[in-house]
Structure formats: C-alpha cells, structure tokens
Design a protein around this motif. Structure first.
Motif, PDB file in Angstrom:
ATOM      1  N   ILE A  27      -5.196 -13.604 -12.693  1.00  0.00           N
ATOM      2  CA  ILE A  27      -5.312 -13.352 -11.255  1.00  0.00           C
ATOM      3  C   ILE A  27      -6.690 -12.802 -10.891  1.00  0.00           C
ATOM      4  O   ILE A  27      -7.329 -13.252  -9.945  1.00  0.00           O
ATOM      5  CB  ILE A  27      -4.204 -12.388 -10.800  1.00  0.00           C
ATOM      6  N   ALA A  28      -7.155 -11.826 -11.674  1.00  0.00           N
ATOM      7  CA  ALA A  28      -8.386 -11.118 -11.314  1.00  0.00           C
ATOM      8  C   ALA A  28      -9.641 -11.956 -11.537  1.00  0.00           C
ATOM      9  O   ALA A  28     -10.641 -11.752 -10.840  1.00  0.00           O
ATOM     10  CB  ALA A  28      -8.489  -9.809 -12.100  1.00  0.00           C
ATOM     11  N   VAL A  73      -5.762 -13.367   6.979  1.00  0.00           N
ATOM     12  CA  VAL A  73      -5.146 -14.551   6.371  1.00  0.00           C
ATOM     13  C   VAL A  73      -4.015 -14.120   5.436  1.00  0.00           C
ATOM     14  O   VAL A  73      -2.930 -14.727   5.418  1.00  0.00           O
ATOM     15  CB  VAL A  73      -6.198 -15.372   5.602  1.00  0.00           C
ATOM     16  N   GLY A  74      -4.240 -13.048   4.677  1.00  0.00           N
ATOM     17  CA  GLY A  74      -3.209 -12.549   3.776  1.00  0.00           C
ATOM     18  C   GLY A  74      -1.959 -12.094   4.512  1.00  0.00           C
ATOM     19  O   GLY A  74      -0.834 -12.394   4.096  1.00  0.00           O
ATOM     20  N   LEU A  75      -2.149 -11.379   5.624  1.00  0.00           N
ATOM     21  CA  LEU A  75      -0.998 -10.925   6.404  1.00  0.00           C
ATOM     22  C   LEU A  75      -0.229 -12.103   7.012  1.00  0.00           C
ATOM     23  O   LEU A  75       1.013 -12.098   7.048  1.00  0.00           O
ATOM     24  CB  LEU A  75      -1.469  -9.978   7.517  1.00  0.00           C
ATOM     25  N   ILE A  76      -0.962 -13.108   7.490  1.00  0.00           N
ATOM     26  CA  ILE A  76      -0.304 -14.290   8.063  1.00  0.00           C
ATOM     27  C   ILE A  76       0.535 -15.000   7.001  1.00  0.00           C
ATOM     28  O   ILE A  76       1.691 -15.379   7.241  1.00  0.00           O
ATOM     29  CB  ILE A  76      -1.356 -15.249   8.660  1.00  0.00           C
ATOM     30  N   GLY A 118      -4.150 -11.663  -3.084  1.00  0.00           N
ATOM     31  CA  GLY A 118      -2.775 -11.362  -3.452  1.00  0.00           C
ATOM     32  C   GLY A 118      -1.772 -12.258  -2.747  1.00  0.00           C
ATOM     33  O   GLY A 118      -0.735 -12.623  -3.317  1.00  0.00           O
ATOM     34  N   ALA A 119      -2.077 -12.624  -1.499  1.00  0.00           N
ATOM     35  CA  ALA A 119      -1.164 -13.490  -0.744  1.00  0.00           C
ATOM     36  C   ALA A 119      -1.062 -14.869  -1.388  1.00  0.00           C
ATOM     37  O   ALA A 119       0.014 -15.474  -1.409  1.00  0.00           O
ATOM     38  CB  ALA A 119      -1.637 -13.609   0.703  1.00  0.00           C
ATOM     39  N   PHE A 120      -2.160 -15.380  -1.919  1.00  0.00           N
ATOM     40  CA  PHE A 120      -2.103 -16.689  -2.564  1.00  0.00           C
ATOM     41  C   PHE A 120      -1.362 -16.618  -3.902  1.00  0.00           C
ATOM     42  O   PHE A 120      -0.741 -17.603  -4.314  1.00  0.00           O
ATOM     43  CB  PHE A 120      -3.512 -17.249  -2.742  1.00  0.00           C
ATOM     44  N   ALA A 121      -1.423 -15.469  -4.579  1.00  0.00           N
ATOM     45  CA  ALA A 121      -0.587 -15.293  -5.766  1.00  0.00           C
ATOM     46  C   ALA A 121       0.888 -15.300  -5.377  1.00  0.00           C
ATOM     47  O   ALA A 121       1.728 -15.882  -6.079  1.00  0.00           O
ATOM     48  CB  ALA A 121      -0.950 -13.987  -6.471  1.00  0.00           C
ATOM     49  N   VAL A 167      -0.165  -7.380  -6.106  1.00  0.00           N
ATOM     50  CA  VAL A 167      -1.131  -8.157  -6.883  1.00  0.00           C
ATOM     51  C   VAL A 167      -2.555  -7.855  -6.431  1.00  0.00           C
ATOM     52  O   VAL A 167      -3.468  -7.728  -7.250  1.00  0.00           O
ATOM     53  CB  VAL A 167      -0.826  -9.661  -6.749  1.00  0.00           C
ATOM     54  N   LEU A 168      -2.749  -7.732  -5.132  1.00  0.00           N
ATOM     55  CA  LEU A 168      -4.090  -7.461  -4.604  1.00  0.00           C
ATOM     56  C   LEU A 168      -4.639  -6.151  -5.156  1.00  0.00           C
ATOM     57  O   LEU A 168      -5.790  -6.081  -5.599  1.00  0.00           O
ATOM     58  CB  LEU A 168      -4.048  -7.413  -3.073  1.00  0.00           C
TER      59      LEU A 168
END
Length: 356
Positions: free
Chosen positions: A54-55, A145-148, A73-76, A280-281
């Motif tokens: 991930i990192a 974008v992550g929150l959406i 983190g959102a894409f994970a 994850v983020l």
C-alpha cells in the motif's frame, strides 16, 4: 481526601501487587517461547508485506510528483470491496483451494489494471490542473476525493445489503481453508498457530517488491521516473515527457493501493469496510514518513518496523498484559513521533524530495 501514605500504598499494590506482577512475568516468560516468537515474527512480516504494497504507491507518487495523495486509503478500500465482489460472484461454495488462490491472483491483476487506469484518468482530469497551485489545493482535492469514495461505498454497500462496517463477512469467507487456518508447516516447526494467510502475504509482498524495484532500477522508464524526481527541469530539457511520467506513476500508485486493499479483504483483522479508508491512509503515511518520503528502501524498512510493532502490541493486548485495544495504533504513532524527532527526513529520506 486520600493522604500521601495511603496513595503510595495504593500505587505499590497496583504496581507490585498480586495482579500485575504475575501477569507481567507470565507474559514475559510466554514471549520467549519459540511458538510466540515465531507467531510475532511471521505475523509481523505478513502485516509488513501488506503495508509495503500500500505504502509504496504513496511513496512513488510523492517521490516524483511531490503530491501527498489523501485519497490513497479510499482506493485501498475500493480495492477491498471490488475484490470481495469478484470473489463472491466468481466462486462457489464448492471451489477448491487451488481454484480460490488462482482466482484471487486473477482478481488482483484485474483490479490493478482497472484502478491504474482510473488513477491515470484522475491525474489528467483533476490533479494536473492544480500542479502550479499551493500544496493545500492538492491536499484538499485528494482528501475530498477520498471522502466521496467512502460515502459512495457506504451508500452502495448499504443498498445492496452489504454491511459497510465493521467488515463484509461474505468476502472474508472466500479465503481457502489452508490460508484461513493455522499453517501446518509452522505448527510442526514451532508449534505456532499462525494463519497460512500471513505466509501467503509475505510471498506476495516479496514478489511485488521485486517487481517494483526492477521497474524502477532496471527499465528505461524507471530511470525517467527516478531522474524526474531529482531534476524534472533537466529531464524535460532532454526531451522526456515528464507529464506522461506523472500520469503513469499516479496511476501505478492508485493501482498498488487497490492491490493492498484486495489483500486486506482476506486479512483476519481487517476485511472490506468503509473504515479501511482512514485506517489504511494513516498506516501508509506512518510507513512513508518513517522510511523517508520518496524512498523505496525506506518504505520497505519502515513497513517491517511498523508490521513488527503491530504484531507485538497485538499479542500483548491479546495476552491481557495491557488491557487497551488501541495499543497497536498508539505504539505505531509513538514510533512516528520518535522518528520525526530523531530524524525528521525519515530513515532513508533526504531533506527535500519530490516535486515537479
């Protein structure tokens, strides 16, 4: 009001009384048993492998582009849900071990290709227009974008009858028995009851680390990327399209995050959940900052450190030595604070890296 003598007596009873001392000594004795050491070490490496997968995407994006992608983190999380959907739909209850593992590998490849394309499109459509603005614009954009993505995942999962949190049990249940139960090899060698999944994660993480390393050091395009992270103006003067490199690297970073999410789908302590976004983020940023922003080697070493710390503190809590469920998170952030104080640029980072 309790006087000083009574207070001291109470503290003495708590610290050296009949409750804590035997628990601590028993825990210390248990820690040095071969099965305990093997469990902490193997599970730590397994966690480290996933953290690295991930990192490293976050490291690549910052190393070349100087962008801290808060949607990572959102894409994970998206990768975990997509992986779960494909596994649940594509497998039957009678699918064997080989079929499940082979199909998992196919799912990883499909999701990596799909999310890499999505990441490239995101870079072209949203990130590229704000390159010349202050970093605050990039942070707000990617965080938004992550929150959406998180809210979309929550809405879709709820509408389809999938629990958005804590985990989607049906997706976790697709793990083959050989990976979801204690490994016979480790049980015979050390008497340690360690899930086969962690051995699987170690092997997969090592393979992906070798592929990324070879891409960065043994290919011409990897040379462009490394040169672009050091001196983009000179690279452009040589006729190399740095903007195209930005697009490829941003897409690869998103794709690797999604692959890590697919592995978390089978992780016994995680699983598909909207909570993966922030979890994850935070772990990815801790690994990247401790290792050094933009450093491949630093990310690998930091992932091992964080994975071992996570495994050890999880064992301490499970053993009842410290009754605090947030112990792993507190310990990892303590490592981050220590790293920032002792070596602010990270273990293998330099004082200034990244940018375009």
């Amino acid at each position: 009001m309790m006087d000083t003598l009574t207070l001291l007596t109470t503290l003495e009873a708590v610290l050296v009384g009949d409750t804590l001392t035997p628990l601590f000594t028993d825990g210390l004795r248990s820690f040095f048993r071969p099965d305990t050491l093997a469990r902490i070490f193997i599970e730590g490496l397994g966690k480290a492998a996933i953290y690295f997968i991930i990192a490293i995407g976050l490291t690549l994006v910052f190393g070349l582009m100087g962008i801290l992608n808060f949607a990572h983190g959102a894409f994970a999380m998206v990768g975990a849900y997509l992986g779960g959907i494909l596994m649940v739909v594509g497998l039957s209850s009678g699918s064997g071990t080989f079929t499940r593992i082979a199909f998992f590998v196919v799912v990883v490849a499909v999701i990596f290709a799909l999310l890499t394309a999505v990441g490239a499109a995101l870079e072209i459509g949203l990130v590229r227009p704000i390159y010349d603005r202050t970093p605050m614009y990039q942070i707000l954009l990617t965080f938004g974008v992550g929150l959406i993505l998180e809210e979309l995942a929550r809405i879709i999962a709820s509408a389809r009858g999938i629990q958005p949190e804590p985990t989607w049990a049906a997706a976790q249940a697709t793990i083959p028995t050989v990976l979801g139960t204690p490994s016979e090899i480790l049980l015979n060698l050390f008497g340690a009851r360690i899930r086969g999944f962690y051995l699987f994660a170690i092997v997969a993480g090592a393979i992906l680390a070798a592929i990324v390393w070879a891409f960065l050091t043994k290919t011409l395009y990897g040379l462009y990327i490394r040169a672009g992270s050091e001196d983009p103006e000179m690279v452009e003067a040589l006729g190399i399209d740095v903007r195209k490199a930005f697009t490829v690297v941003f897409g690869l970073g998103i794709g690797l995050a999604a692959v890590g999410g697919v592995f978390l789908m089978w992780d016994p302590t995680e699983g598909p959940s909207v909570l993966l976004n922030l979890d994850v983020l935070l772990y990815a940023f801790v690994v990247v900052v401790i290792g050094g922003l933009g450093s491949f080697k630093g990310t690998l070493v930091a992932a091992i450190i964080v994975g071992m710390a996570d495994s050890f503190t999880t064992w301490v809590f499970a053993r009842g030595i410290i009754d605090f469920s947030g112990l792993p998170e507190v310990t990892i952030f303590l490592l981050l604070v220590i790293a920032l104080i002792v070596r602010p640029q990270g273990l293998y980072g330099v004082e200034e890296v990244g940018g375009h």
